[in-house]
Design a protein around this motif. Structure first.
Motif, PDB file in Angstrom:
ATOM      1  N   GLY A  73       0.995  -1.107  -0.046  1.00  0.00           N
ATOM      2  CA  GLY A  73       0.016  -0.101  -0.015  1.00  0.00           C
ATOM      3  C   GLY A  73       0.879   1.275  -0.077  1.00  0.00           C
ATOM      4  N   ALA A  74       1.858   1.234   0.750  1.00  0.00           N
ATOM      5  CA  ALA A  74       2.888   2.429   0.792  1.00  0.00           C
ATOM      6  C   ALA A  74       3.557   2.645  -0.673  1.00  0.00           C
ATOM      7  N   ILE A  75       4.138   1.463  -1.103  1.00  0.00           N
ATOM      8  CA  ILE A  75       4.401   1.560  -2.566  1.00  0.00           C
ATOM      9  C   ILE A  75       3.731   2.011  -3.302  1.00  0.00           C
ATOM     10  N   ASP A  76       2.518   1.624  -3.333  1.00  0.00           N
ATOM     11  CA  ASP A  76       1.455   2.166  -4.297  1.00  0.00           C
ATOM     12  C   ASP A  76       1.242   3.511  -4.356  1.00  0.00           C
ATOM     13  N   ALA A  77       1.437   3.985  -3.096  1.00  0.00           N
ATOM     14  CA  ALA A  77       1.260   5.601  -2.648  1.00  0.00           C
ATOM     15  C   ALA A  77       2.400   6.080  -3.061  1.00  0.00           C
ATOM     16  N   GLY A  78       3.643   5.567  -3.464  1.00  0.00           N
ATOM     17  CA  GLY A  78       4.818   6.505  -3.676  1.00  0.00           C
ATOM     18  C   GLY A  78       6.000   6.449  -2.833  1.00  0.00           C
ATOM     19  N   ILE A  79       5.712   5.402  -1.701  1.00  0.00           N
ATOM     20  CA  ILE A  79       6.720   5.672  -0.839  1.00  0.00           C
ATOM     21  C   ILE A  79       7.467   4.352  -0.854  1.00  0.00           C
ATOM     22  N   GLY A  80       9.058   4.622  -0.802  1.00  0.00           N
ATOM     23  CA  GLY A  80       9.639   3.400  -0.935  1.00  0.00           C
ATOM     24  C   GLY A  80      10.955   3.505   0.319  1.00  0.00           C
ATOM     25  N   MET A  81      11.336   2.248   0.507  1.00  0.00           N
ATOM     26  CA  MET A  81      12.217   2.056   1.829  1.00  0.00           C
ATOM     27  C   MET A  81      13.336   1.329   1.609  1.00  0.00           C
ATOM     28  N   VAL A  82      14.583   1.732   1.912  1.00  0.00           N
ATOM     29  CA  VAL A  82      15.721   1.000   2.030  1.00  0.00           C
ATOM     30  C   VAL A  82      15.899   0.788   3.479  1.00  0.00           C
ATOM     31  N   HIS A  83      15.902  -0.597   3.796  1.00  0.00           N
ATOM     32  CA  HIS A  83      16.139  -0.822   5.419  1.00  0.00           C
ATOM     33  C   HIS A  83      17.697  -1.034   5.614  1.00  0.00           C
ATOM     34  N   GLN A  84      17.897  -1.012   6.776  1.00  0.00           N
ATOM     35  CA  GLN A  84      19.310  -1.075   7.207  1.00  0.00           C
ATOM     36  C   GLN A  84      19.996  -2.339   6.855  1.00  0.00           C
ATOM     37  N   HIS A  85      18.998  -3.461   7.262  1.00  0.00           N
ATOM     38  CA  HIS A  85      19.547  -4.788   6.521  1.00  0.00           C
ATOM     39  C   HIS A  85      18.633  -5.067   5.325  1.00  0.00           C
ATOM     40  N   PHE A  86      19.650  -5.284   4.239  1.00  0.00           N
ATOM     41  CA  PHE A  86      19.057  -5.177   2.912  1.00  0.00           C
ATOM     42  C   PHE A  86      18.465  -6.358   2.821  1.00  0.00           C
ATOM     43  N   MET A  87      17.187  -6.263   1.814  1.00  0.00           N
ATOM     44  CA  MET A  87      16.199  -7.360   1.606  1.00  0.00           C
ATOM     45  C   MET A  87      16.462  -7.934   0.193  1.00  0.00           C
ATOM     46  N   LEU A  88      17.882  -8.614  -0.128  1.00  0.00           N
ATOM     47  CA  LEU A  88      17.862  -8.749  -1.379  1.00  0.00           C
ATOM     48  C   LEU A  88      18.335 -10.444  -1.070  1.00  0.00           C
ATOM     49  N   VAL A  89      17.990 -10.986  -2.479  1.00  0.00           N
ATOM     50  CA  VAL A  89      18.403 -12.514  -2.596  1.00  0.00           C
ATOM     51  C   VAL A  89      19.957 -12.595  -3.091  1.00  0.00           C
ATOM     52  N   PRO A  90      20.891 -13.091  -2.441  1.00  0.00           N
ATOM     53  CA  PRO A  90      22.281 -12.998  -2.905  1.00  0.00           C
ATOM     54  C   PRO A  90      22.570 -13.851  -4.391  1.00  0.00           C
ATOM     55  N   VAL A  91      21.558 -14.905  -4.392  1.00  0.00           N
ATOM     56  CA  VAL A  91      22.210 -15.570  -5.554  1.00  0.00           C
ATOM     57  C   VAL A  91      21.357 -15.285  -6.991  1.00  0.00           C
ATOM     58  N   PHE A  92      20.435 -14.276  -6.846  1.00  0.00           N
ATOM     59  CA  PHE A  92      19.820 -13.554  -7.892  1.00  0.00           C
ATOM     60  C   PHE A  92      20.773 -12.444  -8.451  1.00  0.00           C
ATOM     61  N   THR A  93      20.554 -12.012  -9.750  1.00  0.00           N
ATOM     62  CA  THR A  93      21.270 -10.957 -10.490  1.00  0.00           C
ATOM     63  C   THR A  93      20.575  -9.710  -9.723  1.00  0.00           C
ATOM     64  N   VAL A  94      21.348  -8.574  -9.875  1.00  0.00           N
ATOM     65  CA  VAL A  94      20.781  -7.264  -9.657  1.00  0.00           C
ATOM     66  C   VAL A  94      19.380  -7.078 -10.601  1.00  0.00           C
ATOM     67  N   ALA A  95      19.177  -7.450 -11.685  1.00  0.00           N
ATOM     68  CA  ALA A  95      17.861  -7.283 -12.489  1.00  0.00           C
ATOM     69  C   ALA A  95      16.844  -8.375 -11.999  1.00  0.00           C
ATOM     70  N   GLU A  96      17.097  -9.362 -11.566  1.00  0.00           N
ATOM     71  CA  GLU A  96      16.146 -10.251 -10.812  1.00  0.00           C
ATOM     72  C   GLU A  96      15.862  -9.992  -9.521  1.00  0.00           C
ATOM     73  N   ASN A  97      16.495  -9.316  -8.742  1.00  0.00           N
ATOM     74  CA  ASN A  97      16.220  -8.826  -7.504  1.00  0.00           C
ATOM     75  C   ASN A  97      15.218  -7.375  -7.603  1.00  0.00           C
TER      76      ASN A  97
END
Length: 508
Positions: A73-97
């Motif tokens: 809901g926040a994303i749809d309203a135009g709010i993004g968040m970069v958390h202190q501990h990243f929410m990324l999948v290490p075995v995926f590429t940048v584009a896939e993430n």
């Protein structure tokens, strides 16, 4: 997009984490949220991002009240968040993430990697983020992984970007690059909520600084406000930002490292023929960009990794083959760079963590039986002495803020008799009030005759604490200098671009 928070309150049982917070973020503004660890900054942002439901108050986007049941809901309203501990999948590429959860497909549900890469490349070029869409995330430096998180938020067309303690895991160079990225985003109309406790950073990029203390807004200030005033607003008292210390009274050599080489599991030399001495009553600072062998060197001193070659002597005794327990028992104190992995047991209570490497001592055990009253009294004493913010000594350490978790580690290690203290990134993720306290304790340990070794990527910290500075580059100590060396000279040494300056050769 204009974002407003009015009277936002969050209670957890009887504990009030946020108390009637008011905040306005104007379009194209870098709004800094400054406060100690545990002040309620992240709780506030988690409500704004739909991760927590407010107890009271409202959020408005362009004057209209909104309610977010989830981050989508926040994303749809135009709010993004970069958390202190990243929410990324290490075995995926940048584009896939970046495209995870809303993948472009072609034909029979086949992932359109070319389109995903195009989106990443376009955002990367537009905002100067310099990320290869085809790189595996797990192989990227931390600073570049953070760029991936920013691209991921921007790909959702975020108009307001929340950066939660974004510099906590970055090197000085990566911090400078992030500041440039933030300025670029601002110029192109993106608003940024920058959460931090670092005064220098808010003054460098902020348009407005809002200070939160113990869950309440205590005031706002322009970036021209002196650091001492901002620090006082944060902690509610006057803070001395300069380490007050007398000249070191050095004694005999306590720790002698001779020709130490460490090889990592891949067979690469990460520490290369390193030699130095640390004397009683001095602070030896080890400076360098993260990833130049400091971590492996410090672990070898503790017995966490075994040197391939070389000797480590503590008061003349070879400890290079000691286990970590043997090293601690021999009189070495250790504050690790990653407290969550090496500093505490998250599920254990504060009381238990304060005796993790002491529980076998006569003070806390009678044979196999623990002296529970003594352990409880120790916890109460350390919580008071080190100002550990916790509801109870029985609370799990995982429930504490990052800064208070660090205080638990520091309290444990500083509360026993030491020959040598090894502290790696001792104030990482710690607020200004706690930094002042930890620095004072380090200098007090020095003045008690302990040999202190500090490893830090924060040059301010190295300069403030060190009596001598050893500079590491590419696994080697390229020189040992005095703390009056110019910043540009030590910066060039850290980059491997120059030798010891002529006026420093006597120190080396």
């Amino acid at each position: 997009m204009k974002l407003e928070i009015r009277g936002l309150t969050k209670r957890f049982g009887t504990f009030t984490a946020n108390d009637r917070i008011d905040l306005t973020v104007e379009p194209g503004q870098i709004h800094c949220l400054l406060g100690e660890n545990g002040a309620g900054k992240s709780t506030l942002m988690n409500m704004l991002y739909g991760l927590l439901d407010p107890t009271e108050g409202e959020i408005l986007v362009d004057g209209e009240p909104v309610t977010f049941a989830s981050p989508s809901g926040a994303i749809d309203a135009g709010i993004g968040m970069v958390h202190q501990h990243f929410m990324l999948v290490p075995v995926f590429t940048v584009a896939e993430n970046v495209m995870l959860g809303r993948e472009h497909t072609r034909g029979a549900g086949v992932l359109n990697r070319r389109e995903a890469a195009r989106v990443v490349r376009e955002l990367s070029e537009r905002y100067g983020l310099a990320v290869d869409p085809n790189s595996l995330v797990g192989e990227l430096p931390v600073g570049v992984q953070q760029r991936v998180e920013i691209i991921k938020a921007l790909s959702h067309d975020a108009k307001v970007l929340i950066l939660d303690e974004p510099t906590a895991v970055l090197t000085p160079q990566e911090i400078d690059e992030l500041m440039d990225i933030m300025r670029s985003l601002k110029e192109q109309g993106t608003s940024i909520i920058f959460i931090t406790h670092k005064l220098r950073e808010v003054k460098a990029v902020g348009d407005v600084i809002t200070v939160i203390r113990r869950g309440r807004v205590v005031g706002s200030a322009p970036p021209s406000t002196p650091e001492t005033e901002l620090a006082e607003m944060m902690v509610g008292r006057e803070v001395n930002l300069v380490v007050d210390k007398a000249p070191a009274k050095t004694g005999e050599t306590v720790l002698e490292v001779s020709g130490v080489t460490v090889v990592d599991p891949r067979g690469h030399q990460v520490v290369k023929d390193v030699s130095f001495v640390a004397k009683a009553g001095e602070v030896l600072g080890i400076a360098g960009v993260q990833g130049n062998g400091q971590t492996e060197l410090i672990k070898s001193l503790l017995g966490l990794v075994r040197p391939e070659t070389g000797k480590i002597l503590l008061d003349g005794e070879d400890i290079s083959r000691y286990s970590p327990r043997d090293s601690l028992d021999a009189g070495i104190g250790y504050v690790p760079e990653d407290r969550s992995h090496d500093g505490y047991v998250a599920s254990f209570s504060v009381r238990e963590n304060l005796v993790l490497d002491l529980y076998r001592s006569d003070a806390f055990a009678n044979g196999p039986a623990l002296k529970l009253d003594a352990i409880r009294e120790n916890a109460e004493s350390r919580i008071k002495e080190f100002d550990i913010r916790t509801e109870s000594a029985e609370s799990p350490v995982s429930s504490l803020s990052g800064g208070n978790q660090q205080k638990v580690v520091v309290a444990r290690e500083f509360s026993r008799s030491l020959k040598a203290l090894i502290a790696s990134q001792p104030t990482r993720g710690v607020d200004v009030g706690s930094i002042e306290f930890i620095h004072k304790r380090i200098i007090s340990e020095r003045d008690n005759g302990t040999a202190v070794i500090i490893v830090s990527t924060e040059l301010d910290e190295i300069y403030a604490l060190s009596d001598r500075i050893a500079v590491m580059y590419d696994g080697r100590i390229v020189g040992t200098v005095s703390p009056d060396i110019k910043r540009e000279d030590i910066g060039l040494m850290m980059a491997g671009a120059r030798e010891v300056p002529a006026d420093q050769e006597a120190t080396a």
